[in-house]
Design an enzyme around this catalytic site. Structure first.
Site, PDB file in Angstrom:
ATOM      1  N   TYR A 102       0.786  -0.924  -0.194  1.00  6.71           N
ATOM      2  CA  TYR A 102      -0.039  -0.018  -0.332  1.00  6.71           C
ATOM      3  C   TYR A 102       0.839   1.504  -0.032  1.00  6.71           C
ATOM      4  CZ  TYR A 102      -3.431   3.475   1.300  1.00  6.71           C
ATOM      5  OH  TYR A 102      -3.740   4.896   1.382  1.00  6.71           O
ATOM      6  N   GLU A 190      -3.394   7.763  -4.370  1.00  9.79           N
ATOM      7  CA  GLU A 190      -3.744   5.888  -3.441  1.00  9.79           C
ATOM      8  C   GLU A 190      -2.418   4.390  -4.129  1.00  9.79           C
ATOM      9  OE1 GLU A 190      -6.165   4.581  -0.225  1.00  9.79           O
ATOM     10  OE2 GLU A 190      -6.448   3.664  -1.764  1.00  9.79           O
TER      11      GLU A 190
END
Ligand code: GDP
Ligand code: MN
Length: 382
Positions: A102, A190
């Site tokens: 992530y 993101e």
């Protein structure tokens, strides 16, 4: 402002962030043709809807042959995901995943800075990782005057990669994503997951970006990417008419003057056990034309079963507001229960005027008005 994954991937590619081969498709036949053209063995079909958790909701499918590509694309293009119709799918090359990371940049209000968030538990819900295993998340505040020079990028990259063959590409992705985030006035950039493939390549398999609405005036390239949903179109047209309107999922439509009173009205509805259908601040004046426009916006939402009008008469007098409401509702064709609470200047006279019509349930206090609205929603007499 949100953008789709395919749009975010275009920005990623411009900034040199590796993304897998992909094509945007509007039909199942188009997806099949793209699959053949790209010469892929396996492909992932992904619904392009502006909502998180697509994978879990059936919006991400792995297809291993042409027949599956066609079938999955067809099914996806005829369904909705969490209420949003799927009109486009992204056909992308399936990558062989060794591990999922992530990586994101966002604004951290506590430290008043941009923060880099990384985790080696990518792919799944990051909020869940943060809740259950916060130690698996690494955060770095970014000093705006220093930014992310090479030495810092490498330091961040070495948190999860111990070999320079991987830390090198990772540090370049971190720098590129930061550059994109800053240059586009984003509020979130993101990558979840950032995939390490079995061939040891890092690839952004998913891409999500949010932008600061207040900066869009100087981001025309970003602004043109805006694809409003049906609800957002209504919100935008409401804004053009001078209202501030936000759609929500309840059944009590609210028409209120002043943002503070609108918030309080919503809180009261919740307190009495129902859910507001919207936030609608009609602003200062309440002339009939404006009331009609506001009612049109409210009634456009089929979920609205009751309307609660809560007006504070300050400079605008309550009797004027009442006249406006009477005139407006004479022209309107709806039998939805309307509960009105007026308070402030000339409130007595305002109520008397409203009581001359059977159209309104005239309440005196906010408690009374809200409890009536909730009761009539539940088909109880008031
Ligand atoms: P999201 O559910 O909206 O976040 O959609 P993602 O694009 O992140 O996909 C969800 C999950 O599907 C990822 O975390 C991966 O595990 C899996 N996935 C997506 N693309 C690929 C791919 O190319 N190959 C493989 N094997 N899995 C993939
Ligand atoms: Mn994802």
């Amino acid at each position: 402002m949100k953008i789709h994954e395919y749009q975010a991937k275009e920005l990623f590619a411009k900034y040199g962030i590796p993304v897998e081969k992909h094509a945007l498709c509007h039909t199942a036949d188009g997806a099949l043709a793209a699959y053949r053209r790209m010469g892929l063995p396996k492909a992932v079909i992904k619904a392009q809807v502006l909502i998180g958790g697509r994978g879990k909701a059936g919006g991400v499918k792995l297809a291993i042959n042409p027949e599956e590509v066609h079938r999955y694309a067809k099914v996806m293009l005829s369904t909705s995901i969490k209420g949003l119709p799927v009109t486009k799918v992204l056909l992308s090359e399936a990558v062989a995943i060794a591990s999922e990371y992530y990586l994101s940049f966002t604004v951290d209000r506590n430290t008043r800075s941009v923060v880099l968030i990384m985790s080696n538990s990518g792919g799944i819900d990051i909020e869940e990782v943060a809740r259950n295993t916060p130690e698996k998340i690494t955060r770095f505040s970014i000093d705006p005057f220093i930014g992310i020079p090479d030495y810092l990028a490498r330091r961040f990259a070495f948190v999860y990669f111990d070999r320079i063959e991987l830390a090198g590409p990772m540090s370049r992705i971190i720098q590129s994503l930061y550059k994109l985030f800053m240059e586009s006035d984003a509020s979130l950039a993101e990558i979840n997951p950032l995939v390490l493939t079995t061939e040891e390549q890092l690839v952004a398999v998913d891409a999500k970006m949010l932008f600061d609405d207040n900066a869009l005036y100087r981001q025309s390239n970003i602004h043109t990417l805006f694809e409003p949903t049906a609800e957002e179109k209504i919100e935008t047209s409401a804004k053009e008419k001078g209202f501030s309107y936000i759609h929500m999922d309840g059944e009590i439509g609210c028409m209120v003057n002043g943002a503070g009173l609108a918030m309080a009205t919503m809180d009261m509805i919740k307190l009495y056990g129902a859910t507001p259908a919207n936030f609608l601040d009609i602003g200062g004046s309440s002339n009939p034309a404006k009331v009609i426009e506001a009612m049109k916006i409210l009634l456009h939402d089929e979920q609205v079963k009751v309307v609660l009008i809560n007006i504070f008469g300050g400079i605008t007098r309550c009797d004027d507001v009442a006249m406006g409401l009477l005139e407006a509702f004479e022209k309107m064709d709806t039998n939805i229960p309307i509960i009105v609470r007026l308070t402030g200047t000339n409130e007595q006279r305002g109520r008397e005027l409203l009581r001359t019509s059977t159209r309104f349930h005239v309440a005196e206090t906010m408690n009374e008005a809200t409890s009536w609205a909730v009761k009539s929603l539940k088909n109880k007499s008031i």
